[in-house]
Design a protein around this motif. Structure first.
Motif, short mmCIF file in Angstrom:
data_model
loop_
_atom_site.label_atom_id
_atom_site.label_comp_id
_atom_site.label_asym_id
_atom_site.label_seq_id
_atom_site.Cartn_x
_atom_site.Cartn_y
_atom_site.Cartn_z
N VAL A 22 0.84 -1.20 0.00
CA VAL A 22 0.00 0.00 0.00
C VAL A 22 0.88 1.25 0.00
O VAL A 22 0.61 2.22 -0.71
CB VAL A 22 -0.95 0.02 1.22
CG1 VAL A 22 -1.71 1.35 1.29
CG2 VAL A 22 -1.94 -1.13 1.14
N GLY A 23 1.96 1.21 0.79
CA GLY A 23 2.88 2.34 0.83
C GLY A 23 3.54 2.59 -0.51
O GLY A 23 3.68 3.75 -0.94
N VAL A 24 3.94 1.52 -1.20
CA VAL A 24 4.52 1.67 -2.53
C VAL A 24 3.49 2.31 -3.47
O VAL A 24 3.81 3.21 -4.25
CB VAL A 24 4.98 0.31 -3.09
CG1 VAL A 24 5.39 0.43 -4.55
CG2 VAL A 24 6.15 -0.22 -2.26
N SER A 25 2.26 1.83 -3.40
CA SER A 25 1.20 2.40 -4.23
C SER A 25 0.99 3.88 -3.92
O SER A 25 0.77 4.69 -4.83
CB SER A 25 -0.12 1.63 -4.03
OG SER A 25 -0.03 0.32 -4.51
N ALA A 26 1.06 4.23 -2.63
CA ALA A 26 0.87 5.63 -2.24
C ALA A 26 1.97 6.51 -2.83
O ALA A 26 1.70 7.62 -3.32
CB ALA A 26 0.85 5.74 -0.72
N VAL A 27 3.21 6.02 -2.79
CA VAL A 27 4.33 6.79 -3.36
C VAL A 27 4.14 6.96 -4.87
O VAL A 27 4.34 8.05 -5.42
CB VAL A 27 5.67 6.09 -3.05
CG1 VAL A 27 6.81 6.75 -3.82
CG2 VAL A 27 5.95 6.14 -1.55
N LEU A 28 3.74 5.89 -5.54
CA LEU A 28 3.52 5.97 -6.99
C LEU A 28 2.34 6.88 -7.32
O LEU A 28 2.36 7.61 -8.31
CB LEU A 28 3.30 4.58 -7.56
CG LEU A 28 4.53 3.66 -7.54
CD1 LEU A 28 4.14 2.23 -7.86
CD2 LEU A 28 5.59 4.15 -8.51
N LEU A 29 1.31 6.84 -6.48
CA LEU A 29 0.17 7.72 -6.69
C LEU A 29 0.60 9.18 -6.57
O LEU A 29 0.19 10.02 -7.38
CB LEU A 29 -0.92 7.41 -5.66
CG LEU A 29 -2.19 8.26 -5.74
CD1 LEU A 29 -2.92 8.03 -7.06
CD2 LEU A 29 -3.12 7.95 -4.56
N ILE A 30 1.42 9.47 -5.59
CA ILE A 30 1.95 10.83 -5.45
C ILE A 30 2.81 11.19 -6.66
O ILE A 30 2.80 12.33 -7.13
CB ILE A 30 2.73 10.96 -4.13
CG1 ILE A 30 1.77 10.84 -2.93
CG2 ILE A 30 3.49 12.27 -4.07
CD1 ILE A 30 2.46 10.70 -1.60
N GLY A 31 3.53 10.18 -7.18
CA GLY A 31 4.32 10.42 -8.39
C GLY A 31 3.45 10.83 -9.56
O GLY A 31 3.82 11.70 -10.35
N VAL A 32 2.27 10.22 -9.66
CA VAL A 32 1.32 10.63 -10.70
C VAL A 32 0.91 12.08 -10.47
O VAL A 32 0.80 12.87 -11.42
CB VAL A 32 0.08 9.71 -10.71
CG1 VAL A 32 -0.98 10.25 -11.67
CG2 VAL A 32 0.46 8.29 -11.10
N GLY A 33 0.71 12.44 -9.20
CA GLY A 33 0.37 13.82 -8.89
C GLY A 33 1.46 14.80 -9.29
O GLY A 33 1.18 15.90 -9.77
N VAL A 34 2.70 14.38 -9.13
CA VAL A 34 3.84 15.25 -9.48
C VAL A 34 3.87 15.47 -11.00
O VAL A 34 4.00 16.60 -11.47
CB VAL A 34 5.17 14.64 -8.99
CG1 VAL A 34 6.36 15.42 -9.56
CG2 VAL A 34 5.21 14.64 -7.48
N VAL A 35 3.75 14.38 -11.77
CA VAL A 35 3.86 14.52 -13.22
C VAL A 35 2.64 15.20 -13.84
O VAL A 35 2.72 15.73 -14.95
CB VAL A 35 4.12 13.15 -13.90
CG1 VAL A 35 5.44 12.57 -13.45
CG2 VAL A 35 2.97 12.18 -13.65
#
Length: 303
Positions: free
Chosen positions: A227-240
């Protein structure tokens, strides 16, 4: 009972449409929408979204059929209450229904065009390999982590297919899209582990679960790690996409809720908390796709 009545019971037990359809609709629409947003292109026509939904529905049903085939012997021995072992429907019928969806998938891909059929063929190739456990069933069964990772690798392939509906007609995908495709892999692991976190009284001989493999506490911790990995990747989508703060807020709130659920299960793994973990896993994945696919659109408007 009539055949339709038996099939209706089968779907409720093995492929529940009430849960599956909303998740797949969100997954497919989010994938197509985000591909357009990241590339700065207008959203594709409604037909593209319909092709995406029906293709992903077909693929997920075919994955259920594949599970029935590869788990048939174990189900008959250890889970006789399931639909096929107890005689509600036959394996031949379910496999036949899965086979019928193959030409439907080909037709949908050909109607869309732009080479989508090749991404569908790649996904089917992996699904076929999964069905036969990559030719090493005993080796994989003895290594549950490799089993999990090899089977969840189909999720990025499905996401590549879905996003390809949007980017293939334009030639290539934007590199930033790979963050979202990686998110699909981690979310697949969240769903798969989440549905196999059981209470001790529900564990049974011959049925592999992650709670039995690692123990309830460790399994909950590992699930939370994905879940934590998914959260980081989700934030990455927010960044891009240019909206990091909104994604951080949503990701953090969702992660805290998952911590609460995982802690409850780890402390007291009962049938109730077991069911809650399965539900929370589904809600987290649904929330990830809804946020990644539609929040940038809502905040930034159409290109």
């Amino acid at each position: 009972m009539t055949l339709l009545q038996r099939l209706w019971i089968y779907q409720a037990e093995r492929f529940p449409l009430a849960k599956t359809v909303p998740l797949l609709a969100c997954f497919s629409a989010a994938s197509i929408t985000l591909s357009a947003v990241l590339s700065g292109r207008p959203l594709p026509a409604l037909s593209a979204y319909l092709v995406g939904f029906f293709l992903v529905f077909i693929l997920f049903f075919q994955m259920r059929v594949a599970d029935e085939v590869k788990d048939g012997e174990d189900d008959a021995k250890y889970r006789p209450e399931r639909a096929i072992p107890r005689g509600l429907v036959t394996l031949r019928l379910i496999v036949s229904l899965g086979a019928v969806t193959i030409p439907l998938g080909i037709l949908l891909a050909q109607i869309h065009g732009a080479g989508l059929i090749w991404l569908l063929a790649l996904t089917w190739a992996w699904l076929t390999a999964m069905t036969f456990e990559f030719g090493v069933p005993a080796w994989l069964k003895a290594r549950p982590v490799f089993y999990l990772l090899s089977h969840m690798a189909i999720m990025p392939l499905i996401d590549l297919l879905l996003t390809g509906i949007e980017w293939l007609p334009h030639g290539s995908a934007t590199p930033a899209l790979w963050i979202f495709i990686a998110l699909s892999f981690s979310n697949g692991c969240v769903l798969e582990i989440g549905r196999k976190l059981w209470s001790p009284e529900n564990e049974r001989i011959g049925v592999d679960t992650y709670s039995k493999l690692w123990g309830a506490k460790r399994a909950a911790f590992i699930w939370l790690g994905f879940v934590g990995v998914s959260a980081v990747l989700l934030i990455g989508v927010g960044v891009v996409t240019g909206f990091p703060l909104a994604f951080i807020l949503i990701g953090l709130l969702g992660f805290l809720f998952c911590i609460y659920a995982a802690r409850r299960y780890a402390i007291n793994p009962t049938p109730k908390t077991e069911k809650q973990m399965d539900t929370v896993a589904g809600l987290w994945v649904f929330g990830c796709y809804a946020t990644a696919g539609f929040l940038p659109l809502a905040l930034g408007g159409l290109p």
